[in-house]
Design a protein around this motif. Structure first.
Motif, PDB file in Angstrom:
ATOM      1  N   ASP A   3      21.999  72.406  44.263  1.00  0.00           N
ATOM      2  CA  ASP A   3      22.798  71.198  44.085  1.00  0.00           C
ATOM      3  C   ASP A   3      22.943  70.450  45.409  1.00  0.00           C
ATOM      4  N   PRO A   4      22.463  69.199  45.493  1.00  0.00           N
ATOM      5  CA  PRO A   4      22.546  68.463  46.758  1.00  0.00           C
ATOM      6  C   PRO A   4      23.993  68.225  47.195  1.00  0.00           C
ATOM      7  N   ARG A   5      24.906  68.065  46.253  1.00  0.00           N
ATOM      8  CA  ARG A   5      26.308  67.840  46.608  1.00  0.00           C
ATOM      9  C   ARG A   5      26.846  69.043  47.398  1.00  0.00           C
ATOM     10  N   HIS A   6      26.511  70.231  46.933  1.00  0.00           N
ATOM     11  CA  HIS A   6      26.968  71.447  47.619  1.00  0.00           C
ATOM     12  C   HIS A   6      26.372  71.537  49.029  1.00  0.00           C
ATOM     13  N   ILE A   7      25.091  71.238  49.137  1.00  0.00           N
ATOM     14  CA  ILE A   7      24.421  71.287  50.452  1.00  0.00           C
ATOM     15  C   ILE A   7      25.050  70.271  51.405  1.00  0.00           C
ATOM     16  N   LEU A   8      25.270  69.053  50.919  1.00  0.00           N
ATOM     17  CA  LEU A   8      25.841  67.996  51.764  1.00  0.00           C
ATOM     18  C   LEU A   8      27.268  68.343  52.187  1.00  0.00           C
ATOM     19  N   GLN A   9      28.077  68.860  51.264  1.00  0.00           N
ATOM     20  CA  GLN A   9      29.448  69.221  51.607  1.00  0.00           C
ATOM     21  C   GLN A   9      29.487  70.404  52.573  1.00  0.00           C
ATOM     22  N   SER A  10      28.571  71.338  52.420  1.00  0.00           N
ATOM     23  CA  SER A  10      28.484  72.463  53.362  1.00  0.00           C
ATOM     24  C   SER A  10      28.130  71.972  54.762  1.00  0.00           C
ATOM     25  N   ARG A  11      27.229  71.012  54.821  1.00  0.00           N
ATOM     26  CA  ARG A  11      26.843  70.463  56.133  1.00  0.00           C
ATOM     27  C   ARG A  11      28.011  69.719  56.776  1.00  0.00           C
ATOM     28  N   GLN A  54      26.218  64.734  71.799  1.00  0.00           N
ATOM     29  CA  GLN A  54      26.141  65.568  70.600  1.00  0.00           C
ATOM     30  C   GLN A  54      27.204  65.143  69.585  1.00  0.00           C
ATOM     31  N   ALA A  55      28.379  64.766  70.064  1.00  0.00           N
ATOM     32  CA  ALA A  55      29.433  64.289  69.163  1.00  0.00           C
ATOM     33  C   ALA A  55      29.000  63.007  68.460  1.00  0.00           C
ATOM     34  N   ARG A  56      28.332  62.121  69.177  1.00  0.00           N
ATOM     35  CA  ARG A  56      27.822  60.888  68.553  1.00  0.00           C
ATOM     36  C   ARG A  56      26.756  61.210  67.511  1.00  0.00           C
ATOM     37  N   ARG A  57      25.897  62.183  67.802  1.00  0.00           N
ATOM     38  CA  ARG A  57      24.864  62.600  66.849  1.00  0.00           C
ATOM     39  C   ARG A  57      25.519  63.154  65.589  1.00  0.00           C
ATOM     40  N   ARG A  58      26.550  63.984  65.756  1.00  0.00           N
ATOM     41  CA  ARG A  58      27.247  64.539  64.598  1.00  0.00           C
ATOM     42  C   ARG A  58      27.924  63.438  63.782  1.00  0.00           C
ATOM     43  N   ALA A  59      28.491  62.452  64.451  1.00  0.00           N
ATOM     44  CA  ALA A  59      29.140  61.338  63.745  1.00  0.00           C
ATOM     45  C   ALA A  59      28.115  60.554  62.932  1.00  0.00           C
ATOM     46  N   ALA A  60      26.936  60.325  63.494  1.00  0.00           N
ATOM     47  CA  ALA A  60      25.889  59.605  62.769  1.00  0.00           C
ATOM     48  C   ALA A  60      25.419  60.414  61.561  1.00  0.00           C
ATOM     49  N   GLU A  61      25.276  61.720  61.740  1.00  0.00           N
ATOM     50  CA  GLU A  61      24.869  62.573  60.624  1.00  0.00           C
ATOM     51  C   GLU A  61      25.945  62.589  59.540  1.00  0.00           C
ATOM     52  N   ARG A  62      27.195  62.604  59.952  1.00  0.00           N
ATOM     53  CA  ARG A  62      28.311  62.584  59.000  1.00  0.00           C
ATOM     54  C   ARG A  62      28.268  61.303  58.158  1.00  0.00           C
ATOM     55  N   GLN A  63      27.953  60.168  58.794  1.00  0.00           N
ATOM     56  CA  GLN A  63      27.837  58.898  58.056  1.00  0.00           C
ATOM     57  C   GLN A  63      26.711  58.966  57.025  1.00  0.00           C
ATOM     58  N   LYS A  64      25.567  59.531  57.416  1.00  0.00           N
ATOM     59  CA  LYS A  64      24.446  59.675  56.489  1.00  0.00           C
ATOM     60  C   LYS A  64      24.840  60.533  55.288  1.00  0.00           C
ATOM     61  N   ILE A  65      25.576  61.600  55.554  1.00  0.00           N
ATOM     62  CA  ILE A  65      25.986  62.509  54.481  1.00  0.00           C
ATOM     63  C   ILE A  65      26.955  61.817  53.535  1.00  0.00           C
ATOM     64  N   HIS A  66      27.926  61.096  54.086  1.00  0.00           N
ATOM     65  CA  HIS A  66      28.873  60.373  53.233  1.00  0.00           C
ATOM     66  C   HIS A  66      28.150  59.327  52.381  1.00  0.00           C
ATOM     67  N   ALA A  67      27.161  58.664  52.943  1.00  0.00           N
ATOM     68  CA  ALA A  67      26.378  57.684  52.184  1.00  0.00           C
ATOM     69  C   ALA A  67      25.604  58.375  51.061  1.00  0.00           C
ATOM     70  N   ALA A  68      25.047  59.553  51.335  1.00  0.00           N
ATOM     71  CA  ALA A  68      24.320  60.299  50.304  1.00  0.00           C
ATOM     72  C   ALA A  68      25.267  60.747  49.195  1.00  0.00           C
ATOM     73  N   GLU A  73      27.484  59.783  43.598  1.00  0.00           N
ATOM     74  CA  GLU A  73      28.547  59.266  42.724  1.00  0.00           C
ATOM     75  C   GLU A  73      28.047  58.061  41.920  1.00  0.00           C
ATOM     76  N   ASP A  74      27.245  57.221  42.545  1.00  0.00           N
ATOM     77  CA  ASP A  74      26.765  55.995  41.921  1.00  0.00           C
ATOM     78  C   ASP A  74      25.544  56.221  41.023  1.00  0.00           C
ATOM     79  N   GLY A  75      25.023  57.450  41.002  1.00  0.00           N
ATOM     80  CA  GLY A  75      23.829  57.735  40.210  1.00  0.00           C
ATOM     81  C   GLY A  75      22.554  57.224  40.837  1.00  0.00           C
TER      82      GLY A  75
END
Length: 107
Positions: A3-11, A54-68, A73-75
């Motif tokens: 499940d991609p949702r589980h993977i994204l939330q784990s990340r 590294q904190a900036r990299r994590r913030a950018a990755e967090r944005q990508k995950i939230h967008a995914a 949610e939007d299908g």
């Protein structure tokens, strides 16, 4: 496929843990010339700069995950945000937060 949702939330949880562990490295460096030498201060400043990057990299990755997660949610998850074509399953397996197909990334 997992499940991609589980993977994204784990990340997201892993990124939060990394932020917590790295917080002390981002604090301002004390430049007390009496207690540390010039090279030690330079090392401390360099370590601080790397921790901030590294904190900036994590913030950018967090944005990508939230967008995914929003695309889920939007299908619209699994479809390229540029052309609308389906993203290859192997590509999604490698990076569940990926938003564009290989054709659109190549331009």
């Amino acid at each position: 496929m997992t499940d991609p949702r589980h993977i994204l939330q784990s990340r997201l949880k892993a990124l939060d843990a990394e932020d917590t562990a790295a917080a002390p490295s981002q604090k301002p460096v004390t430049l007390d010339q009496q207690s540390t030498g010039r090279l030690t201060r330079m090392d401390a400043l360099q370590n601080q700069a790397m921790a901030q990057a590294q904190a900036r990299r994590r913030a950018a990755e967090r944005q990508k995950i939230h967008a995914a997660l929003q695309r889920l949610e939007d299908g619209e998850y699994g479809y390229c945000t540029d052309c609308g074509e389906e993203i290859a399953p192997a590509r999604l397996a490698a990076d569940p937060a990926i938003a564009r197909c290989l054709e659109c990334i190549r331009g």
